[in-house]
Design a protein around this motif. Structure first.
Motif, PDB file in Angstrom:
ATOM      1  N   THR A 131       0.830  -1.202   0.000  1.00 54.60           N
ATOM      2  CA  THR A 131       0.000   0.000   0.000  1.00 54.60           C
ATOM      3  C   THR A 131       0.863   1.251   0.000  1.00 54.60           C
ATOM      4  OG1 THR A 131      -1.825  -1.121   1.140  1.00 54.60           O
ATOM      5  CG2 THR A 131      -1.753   1.280   1.293  1.00 54.60           C
ATOM      6  N   ARG A 132       1.912   1.270   0.815  1.00 54.86           N
ATOM      7  CA  ARG A 132       2.776   2.453   0.866  1.00 54.86           C
ATOM      8  C   ARG A 132       3.499   2.656  -0.462  1.00 54.86           C
ATOM      9  NH1 ARG A 132       4.359   0.288   5.814  1.00 54.86           N
ATOM     10  NH2 ARG A 132       6.475  -0.064   5.036  1.00 54.86           N
ATOM     11  N   SER A 158       5.860 -11.913  -4.967  1.00 55.95           N
ATOM     12  CA  SER A 158       4.698 -12.373  -5.723  1.00 55.95           C
ATOM     13  C   SER A 158       3.404 -11.764  -5.200  1.00 55.95           C
ATOM     14  CB  SER A 158       4.601 -13.894  -5.661  1.00 55.95           C
ATOM     15  OG  SER A 158       4.515 -14.318  -4.314  1.00 55.95           O
ATOM     16  N   ILE A 159       2.461 -11.533  -6.124  1.00 58.84           N
ATOM     17  CA  ILE A 159       1.116 -11.092  -5.753  1.00 58.84           C
ATOM     18  C   ILE A 159       0.054 -12.061  -6.280  1.00 58.84           C
ATOM     19  CG2 ILE A 159       1.777  -8.657  -5.669  1.00 58.84           C
ATOM     20  CD1 ILE A 159       0.316  -8.333  -8.405  1.00 58.84           C
ATOM     21  N   GLU A 160       0.454 -13.092  -7.014  1.00 55.58           N
ATOM     22  CA  GLU A 160      -0.516 -14.025  -7.584  1.00 55.58           C
ATOM     23  C   GLU A 160      -1.243 -14.791  -6.485  1.00 55.58           C
ATOM     24  OE1 GLU A 160       0.924 -17.399  -9.757  1.00 55.58           O
ATOM     25  OE2 GLU A 160       2.761 -17.507  -8.586  1.00 55.58           O
ATOM     26  N   GLN A 186      -6.613  -8.539  -5.198  1.00 49.06           N
ATOM     27  CA  GLN A 186      -7.699  -7.624  -4.862  1.00 49.06           C
ATOM     28  C   GLN A 186      -7.156  -6.262  -4.440  1.00 49.06           C
ATOM     29  OE1 GLN A 186      -9.674  -9.934  -1.881  1.00 49.06           O
ATOM     30  NE2 GLN A 186     -10.647 -11.308  -3.378  1.00 49.06           N
ATOM     31  N   LEU A 187      -6.071  -6.260  -3.665  1.00 52.53           N
ATOM     32  CA  LEU A 187      -5.458  -5.000  -3.257  1.00 52.53           C
ATOM     33  C   LEU A 187      -4.907  -4.254  -4.478  1.00 52.53           C
ATOM     34  CD1 LEU A 187      -4.577  -3.023  -1.086  1.00 52.53           C
ATOM     35  CD2 LEU A 187      -2.607  -4.504  -0.607  1.00 52.53           C
ATOM     36  N   THR A 188      -4.358  -5.000  -5.416  1.00 56.26           N
ATOM     37  CA  THR A 188      -3.861  -4.383  -6.653  1.00 56.26           C
ATOM     38  C   THR A 188      -4.990  -3.696  -7.397  1.00 56.26           C
ATOM     39  OG1 THR A 188      -2.105  -6.046  -6.864  1.00 56.26           O
ATOM     40  CG2 THR A 188      -2.733  -4.846  -8.866  1.00 56.26           C
ATOM     41  N   ARG A 189      -6.123  -4.340  -7.506  1.00 55.75           N
ATOM     42  CA  ARG A 189      -7.262  -3.731  -8.200  1.00 55.75           C
ATOM     43  C   ARG A 189      -7.686  -2.442  -7.503  1.00 55.75           C
ATOM     44  NH1 ARG A 189     -11.851  -5.161 -11.521  1.00 55.75           N
ATOM     45  NH2 ARG A 189     -10.802  -7.116 -11.953  1.00 55.75           N
ATOM     46  N   ARG A 190      -7.749  -2.454  -6.168  1.00 54.28           N
ATOM     47  CA  ARG A 190      -8.183  -1.254  -5.444  1.00 54.28           C
ATOM     48  C   ARG A 190      -7.208  -0.100  -5.655  1.00 54.28           C
ATOM     49  NH1 ARG A 190      -9.284  -4.996  -1.289  1.00 54.28           N
ATOM     50  NH2 ARG A 190      -7.531  -4.265  -0.020  1.00 54.28           N
ATOM     51  N   TRP A 195      -5.413   4.908  -8.528  1.00 50.71           N
ATOM     52  CA  TRP A 195      -4.499   5.636  -9.409  1.00 50.71           C
ATOM     53  C   TRP A 195      -5.235   6.182 -10.625  1.00 50.71           C
ATOM     54  CZ3 TRP A 195      -1.881   3.110 -13.958  1.00 50.71           C
ATOM     55  CH2 TRP A 195      -1.060   4.027 -14.640  1.00 50.71           C
ATOM     56  N   ARG A 196      -6.069   5.356 -11.229  1.00 51.47           N
ATOM     57  CA  ARG A 196      -6.825   5.829 -12.396  1.00 51.47           C
ATOM     58  C   ARG A 196      -7.711   7.026 -12.045  1.00 51.47           C
ATOM     59  NH1 ARG A 196      -6.756   0.247 -14.028  1.00 51.47           N
ATOM     60  NH2 ARG A 196      -8.558  -0.216 -12.708  1.00 51.47           N
TER      61      ARG A 196
END
Length: 201
Positions: A131-132, A158-160, A186-190, A195-196
């Protein structure tokens, strides 16, 4: 491919410094002897950024389209130091280069490099390190955000989706307990959605 730049392919060149800037310029400069510019092979070529002054000159003189930071351990290199990202982003944009900071969920390569414990970065119980790193990347107003990595288990990045696993040699690979196997996806999507949203504000 980068939809913001005519959907051109984007190539990340690891250890790009193993060739000189002059050598890269032969294919990346518009007037290079073997230039790809303006040909069907043209692409956004992204060099690896490690050191401050050396790599600024390298990116410009080599005619790279931008640079990425790759390494997941904060402060391991100048480029991978989160507190440098806003300044690097400003410099990149002043020189018409793409800035691509690389976020990371944590770092631990001691299973394959036992001597490198100083660069270990704990993930945190709830993905705090990831997150940071995302927050630092978003604050830098990057053109693209890289992720180090999807499945580099040897370096603990890894994040998979993951389940508990012990190799035949007895090497234990950590899962994301007490979270579900998809926790980092899921954290990546959030964070990507965040960012978008920041880009449109």
């Amino acid at each position: 491919r980068n939809p913001a730049r005519n959907n051109r392919p984007m190539y990340y060149v690891y250890d790009s410094y193993h060739s000189t800037a002059a050598q890269w310029a032969t294919i990346l400069a518009p007037d290079g002897a073997s230039t790809i510019r303006g040909t069907p092979l043209d692409a956004d070529m992204i060099g690896l950024f490690l050191e401050s002054e050396r790599d600024r000159r390298f990116v410009v003189d080599g005619h790279f389209d931008g640079f990425y930071t790759y390494f997941g351990s904060d402060r391991f290199t100048y480029g991978s130091t989160w507190s440098n990202w806003q300044e690097l982003s400003r410099w990149a944009h002043e020189h018409d280069k793409l800035f691509i900071p690389c976020v990371c969920p944590g770092y631990d390569d001691t299973k394959i490099r036992p001597w490198n414990g100083a660069n270990k970065k704990e993930r945190g119980a709830n993905g705090e390190y990831y997150t940071r790193s995302w927050d630092a990347a978003i604050a830098s107003r990057p053109d693209v955000v890289g992720i180090t990595s999807y499945n580099e288990w040897g370096e603990g990045t890894s994040i998979e989706s993951v389940v508990p696993y012990t190799s035949p040699k007895g090497v234990v690979y950590a899962d994301y307990s007490p979270h579900e196997p998809e926790f980092y996806m899921q954290l990546t999507r959030r964070k990507a959605d965040e960012w978008r949203a920041s880009r449109s504000s």
